[in-house]
Design a protein around this motif. Structure first.
Motif, PDB file in Angstrom:
ATOM      1  N   UNK A 142     -53.917  15.778   0.187  1.00 43.97           N
ATOM      2  CA  UNK A 142     -53.957  14.562  -0.623  1.00 43.97           C
ATOM      3  C   UNK A 142     -53.429  14.822  -2.030  1.00 43.97           C
ATOM      4  N   UNK A 143     -53.713  15.995  -2.575  1.00 45.46           N
ATOM      5  CA  UNK A 143     -53.222  16.341  -3.898  1.00 45.46           C
ATOM      6  C   UNK A 143     -51.705  16.405  -3.953  1.00 45.46           C
ATOM      7  N   UNK A 144     -51.087  17.059  -2.974  1.00 40.74           N
ATOM      8  CA  UNK A 144     -49.619  17.138  -2.934  1.00 40.74           C
ATOM      9  C   UNK A 144     -48.997  15.746  -2.778  1.00 40.74           C
ATOM     10  N   UNK A 145     -49.603  14.934  -1.914  1.00 42.17           N
ATOM     11  CA  UNK A 145     -49.080  13.591  -1.669  1.00 42.17           C
ATOM     12  C   UNK A 145     -49.171  12.730  -2.922  1.00 42.17           C
ATOM     13  N   UNK A 189     -61.055   9.412   5.067  1.00 48.59           N
ATOM     14  CA  UNK A 189     -61.541  10.442   4.158  1.00 48.59           C
ATOM     15  C   UNK A 189     -61.709   9.881   2.757  1.00 48.59           C
ATOM     16  N   UNK A 190     -62.940   9.815   2.298  1.00 50.31           N
ATOM     17  CA  UNK A 190     -63.206   9.374   0.938  1.00 50.31           C
ATOM     18  C   UNK A 190     -62.672  10.357  -0.085  1.00 50.31           C
ATOM     19  N   UNK A 191     -62.690  11.646   0.252  1.00 48.55           N
ATOM     20  CA  UNK A 191     -62.147  12.665  -0.650  1.00 48.55           C
ATOM     21  C   UNK A 191     -60.660  12.429  -0.890  1.00 48.55           C
ATOM     22  N   UNK A 192     -59.913  12.228   0.204  1.00 51.63           N
ATOM     23  CA  UNK A 192     -58.480  11.999   0.069  1.00 51.63           C
ATOM     24  C   UNK A 192     -58.175  10.730  -0.702  1.00 51.63           C
ATOM     25  N   UNK A 193     -58.953   9.673  -0.446  1.00 52.39           N
ATOM     26  CA  UNK A 193     -58.751   8.421  -1.171  1.00 52.39           C
ATOM     27  C   UNK A 193     -59.062   8.589  -2.651  1.00 52.39           C
TER      28      UNK A 193
END
Length: 548
Positions: A142-145, A189-193
């Motif tokens: 998610x960080x890279x995206x 994923x709440x983390x990714x969001x």
């Protein structure tokens, strides 16, 4: 559906269970014991552990001076450290929390009876649990995206869209809550969001004039909504599997609770958005005037992630496809250069410096959105591994069992008290095991035991378990869901470094404003006390997916 009254005739523990429901002391076919749905999925085990192999969860128990309760020392020291650092001193530094976790782990070792080898091995055992790896992978991808969308002008595109649609500072937090909730529900994923929205929507909202603390909390609330309701969320799957309920039925049965919390949360963000003032950032007005629409093409990139996840693909695959589309759009539309995405910096010109991803600079290194998006989470990754290691110590030392046995035998004496115990028990464990899926896996067998003792249906147990785990995983200032967003702000190439200190929110400041999280806990406390939505085992079996 028949709900027996919550009186002594139902609440006595020695009453025969209604229908053919099993008693709490009889063996179960699933839920609290070893359970798996496919060969590739993790296994929830009876001692509250988590392992890829059921046999790996069986190991030596650790004996402590002071008994079972002494095994909680590492986590208690860490929590006290976090409260003092974040709450008293106002320092929201993840690196500082790492030191607190290390010191707590070392201090606990001095209370071990006998050889320290089992204690040390338990730390490694905890760190290798799949549940920790799941959170870490979500953060990295998610960080890279999100960083790649940021260098592609998505933030500027959002500012342009907000101005065009007349979405002002007062309404931006409410809009962020809804949109983040939709994204989290779609990708599971709440983390990714949280990573995506703090990277992209948070700076756009603050630059428009929204209050940073309220906006951060609104994003966390959206993550709570998605983590709780998404069919593909880890917390949804674990809550259903461990309570002998089908996933589709669980999601359908919990919608009413989620909406009861979401509606007042939305209203609260509209009201507080008008009350709380925004931050004054130098150059914000100029940035708003120069914001352009091309970056909005990355709405398609986000749509690719959501559509792929909804189609049943793994979250790593879904985000990878979104990342590929985002890179293609950046290069095809000239939104960023190759070196913005990935660059190798050398100190002297050579044969390879003509390549678009090699540059000459004063210091050699690697950079770009892919690098920045991943490296910012390294301190949080270390902290996560230490937390699951400390949690494993508490489990192996019997402290976790002692806490829950006390609740089971001394507090949960009626149906009403049993459900209140489930709510408060998940709160207590989430305060200690701050990765919400890990906390849910740990307490799930005990929720099943309490529920079966009073013949509470698996759907009801799963809803109580998941809602409170999801909510509190984004409220406690030392929780993984909160810290992952904070890390986006303070990382090496974070929002603070790019826009200024106004873009950094101390996690403890956001606690009162995570409205959906708080309302969801309140909804279930009220439901436990009043019996709203309560079902018993004979009312409905896991094969039934129709809802009352």
């Amino acid at each position: 559906m028949i709900n027996p009254p919550d009186d002594d005739s139902t609440d006595r523990t020695d009453d025969a269970p209604p229908g053919d429901a099993p008693r709490g002391d009889e063996p179960r076919s699933g839920g609290g014991g070893a359970e798996t749905t496919t060969d590739d999925e993790p296994v929830a085990v009876a001692d509250g552990g988590f392992a890829d192999d059921p046999d790996a969860a069986v190991g030596p128990r650790i004996s402590f001076y002071g008994g079972k309760w002494a095994s909680t020392i590492p986590l208690v020291v860490f929590i006290l450290w976090a409260i003092f650092q974040s709450g008293v001193l106002g320092i929201g530094d993840t690196n500082g929390l790492v030191i607190g976790a290390l010191l707590g782990t070392i201090l606990g070792m001095f209370f071990v009876r006998g050889d320290w080898k089992a204690y040390a091995n338990t730390i490694f055992e905890g760190m290798t649990q799949r549940v920790a790896a799941t959170a870490i992978v979500a953060w990295l991808w998610a960080g890279m995206f999100a960083e790649t969308l940021q260098v592609g002008g998505f933030v500027e595109g959002l500012i342009y869209a907000a101005d065009a649609l007349n979405v002002g500072a007062a309404t931006f937090p409410a809009a962020a809550f809804v949109l983040c909730g939709l994204l989290a529900t779609g990708i599971g994923t709440g983390y990714g969001a949280t990573v995506a929205f703090v990277t992209l929507f948070f700076p756009a909202g603050v630059l428009i004039g929204a209050n940073p603390v309220l906006l951060f909390a609104a994003i966390l609330s959206g993550a709570v909504f998605g983590d709780n309701l998404a069919p593909v969320s880890d917390t949804t799957i674990v809550s259903a599997v461990t309570q002998d309920a089908d996933i589709g039925g669980v999601v359908a049965s919990r919608f009413k609770y989620a909406i009861l919390a979401a509606v007042p949360a939305f209203v609260a963000y509209l009201v507080m958005g008008s009350v709380l003032s925004g931050a004054s950032l130098e150059g914000a007005a100029a940035l708003r005037e120069s914001a352009t629409a091309p970056g909005l093409v990355h709405l398609i990139s986000m749509g690719v992630v959501i559509a792929t996840a909804v189609a049943g693909r793994h979250i790593v695959e879904a985000i990878s496809w979104g990342l590929i589309v985002a890179i293609a759009f950046n290069l095809a539309f000239g939104l960023s250069s190759v070196s913005d995405i990935l660059v190798f910096t050398v100190t002297e010109a050579g044969a390879f410096t003509s390549l678009p991803f090699v540059a000459v600079g004063e210091t050699a290194g690697v950079g770009g959105s892919l690098y920045a998006g991943a490296i910012g989470f390294f301190p949080l990754i270390v902290l996560t591994l230490l937390i699951v290691g400390m949690a494993r110590i508490m489990i192996r030392g019997g402290g976790f069992e002692a806490i829950l046995e006390f609740l089971l035998n001394s507090v949960a004496t009626t149906v009403r008290r049993a459900e209140v115990t489930m709510v408060l028990g998940t709160a207590a464990i989430n305060g200690m095991i701050t990765i919400n899926t890990a906390a849910e896996i740990a307490i799930a067998p005990y929720i099943a035991r309490i529920g079966e003792k009073f013949n509470i249906n698996g759907y009801r147990r799963a809803n109580i378990l998941d809602a409170n785990t999801s909510a509190l995983g984004y409220i406690f200032p030392w929780a993984g869901g909160v810290l992952v967003g904070y890390q986006v702000m303070v990382g090496p190439n974070g929002l603070g470094a790019e826009y200024g200190p106004e873009m950094v929110v101390n996690p403890i400041q956001a606690v009162p404003y995570v409205f959906h999280g708080w309302f969801l806990v309140i909804v279930f406390l009220i439901a436990a006390v009043t019996g709203f939505g309560r079902e018993y085992i004979p009312d409905r079996t896991s094969e039934e997916v129709s809802r009352a």
